[in-house]
Design an enzyme around this catalytic site. Structure first.
Site, mmCIF file in Angstrom:
data_model
loop_
_atom_site.group_PDB
_atom_site.id
_atom_site.type_symbol
_atom_site.label_atom_id
_atom_site.label_comp_id
_atom_site.label_asym_id
_atom_site.label_seq_id
_atom_site.Cartn_x
_atom_site.Cartn_y
_atom_site.Cartn_z
ATOM 1 N N LYS A 10 31.264 47.468 42.609
ATOM 2 C CA LYS A 10 32.707 47.701 42.675
ATOM 3 C C LYS A 10 33.041 49.200 42.766
ATOM 4 C CE LYS A 10 34.053 43.427 40.261
ATOM 5 N NZ LYS A 10 34.905 42.858 39.171
ATOM 6 N N TYR A 50 40.129 37.516 46.423
ATOM 7 C CA TYR A 50 40.384 37.042 45.050
ATOM 8 C C TYR A 50 41.522 36.019 44.988
ATOM 9 C CZ TYR A 50 37.166 40.239 42.633
ATOM 10 O OH TYR A 50 36.054 40.883 42.144
ATOM 11 N N ASN A 113 34.546 46.620 35.947
ATOM 12 C CA ASN A 113 33.275 46.174 35.360
ATOM 13 C C ASN A 113 32.092 46.215 36.325
ATOM 14 O OD1 ASN A 113 34.087 44.053 36.890
ATOM 15 N ND2 ASN A 113 34.191 42.557 35.233
ATOM 16 N N HIS A 116 30.451 42.465 40.944
ATOM 17 C CA HIS A 116 30.952 41.097 41.138
ATOM 18 C C HIS A 116 29.782 40.195 41.481
ATOM 19 C CE1 HIS A 116 33.096 37.629 42.807
ATOM 20 N NE2 HIS A 116 32.202 37.667 43.786
ATOM 21 N N GLU A 127 31.857 33.547 50.250
ATOM 22 C CA GLU A 127 32.028 34.987 50.032
ATOM 23 C C GLU A 127 31.141 35.804 50.981
ATOM 24 O OE1 GLU A 127 31.575 35.516 45.753
ATOM 25 O OE2 GLU A 127 33.467 34.477 45.381
HETATM 26 P P1 ADP Z 1 33.569 37.489 36.724
HETATM 27 O O1 ADP Z 1 33.717 38.715 37.616
HETATM 28 O O2 ADP Z 1 32.631 37.759 35.577
HETATM 29 O O3 ADP Z 1 33.208 36.240 37.487
HETATM 30 P P2 ADP Z 1 36.298 36.439 36.550
HETATM 31 O O4 ADP Z 1 35.974 35.643 37.773
HETATM 32 O O5 ADP Z 1 36.861 35.727 35.366
HETATM 33 O O6 ADP Z 1 35.008 37.260 36.032
HETATM 34 O O7 ADP Z 1 37.327 37.588 36.909
HETATM 35 C C1 ADP Z 1 37.230 38.296 38.133
HETATM 36 C C2 ADP Z 1 37.442 39.763 37.879
HETATM 37 O O8 ADP Z 1 38.788 39.971 37.431
HETATM 38 C C3 ADP Z 1 36.589 40.375 36.754
HETATM 39 O O9 ADP Z 1 35.286 40.723 37.157
HETATM 40 C C4 ADP Z 1 37.409 41.594 36.380
HETATM 41 O O10 ADP Z 1 37.237 42.660 37.319
HETATM 42 C C5 ADP Z 1 38.836 41.059 36.508
HETATM 43 N N1 ADP Z 1 39.323 40.556 35.224
HETATM 44 C C6 ADP Z 1 38.956 39.426 34.578
HETATM 45 N N2 ADP Z 1 39.604 39.278 33.412
HETATM 46 C C7 ADP Z 1 40.428 40.358 33.313
HETATM 47 C C8 ADP Z 1 41.371 40.796 32.339
HETATM 48 N N3 ADP Z 1 41.606 40.096 31.239
HETATM 49 N N4 ADP Z 1 42.047 41.953 32.568
HETATM 50 C C9 ADP Z 1 41.822 42.669 33.695
HETATM 51 N N5 ADP Z 1 40.940 42.314 34.660
HETATM 52 C C10 ADP Z 1 40.248 41.182 34.474
HETATM 53 MG MG MG Z 2 34.291 35.167 38.862
#
Ligand code: ADP
Ligand code: MG
Length: 138
Positions: A10, A50, A113, A116, A127
């Site tokens: 990212k 997304y 974070n 992805h 994807e």
């Molecule tokens: P993952 O990436 O672990 O699969 P999710 O699919 O739940 O997680 O969420 C997609 C992305 O959205 C996350 O990687 C993160 O960048 C963002 N995200 C998820 N939860 C939050 C939150 N509570 N606040 C801000 N950003 C979030």
């Molecule tokens: Mg996810």
């Protein structure tokens, strides 16, 4: 496609100059890189990617962040690639990510974070096709 998954390094991780280290860790974990490129998504492209999260409260923040700078998109091959890549990434929230995971080492917050990963084989195929043409996959 069962041995393939899709990953993104990212914009936060690319901005911090951590993309080389993350690619090293991916290779050290035994993944084969079948596709890789540096891109800078538009807001519209990030919103399309997304779309499943469009009703979540953080959708605006997430799509702005994902279009805020270059990222590295990856097609990764390994046995059981989807769970293997999620295991290497670690928990969504870096505060909960296990030792030795990419998010533990490179993520700064639940939103920014570092990486992805697809959550299913079906989504991995969707994807990969969103970002790569057949010619770009080896
Ligand atoms: P993952 O990436 O672990 O699969 P999710 O699919 O739940 O997680 O969420 C997609 C992305 O959205 C996350 O990687 C993160 O960048 C963002 N995200 C998820 N939860 C939050 C939150 N509570 N606040 C801000 N950003 C979030
Ligand atoms: Mg996810």
């Amino acid at each position: 496609m069962s041995n393939l998954t899709f990953g993104i390094i990212k914009p936060d991780a690319v901005r911090a100059g951590n993309h080389g280290k993350i690619v090293d860790r991916i290779l050290a974990a035994g993944f084969k890189i079948r596709g890789m490129k540096l891109i800078h998504q538009s807001l519209k492209q990030a919103e399309g990617f997304y779309a499943v999260h469009s009703e979540r409260p953080f959708f605006g923040e997430l799509t702005e962040f994902m279009s805020s700078g270059p990222c590295v998109v990856l097609a990764l091959e390994k046995e059981n690639a989807v769970p293997a890549w999620r295991e290497l990434m670690g928990a969504t929230n870096p505060a909960e990510a296990a030792e030795g995971t990419l998010r533990k080492d490179f993520a700064s917050s639940i939103g920014e974070n570092a990486v992805h990963g697809s959550d299913s084989e079906e989504n991995a195929a969707i994807e990969i096709a969103y970002f790569f043409s057949k010619l770009e996959l080896v």
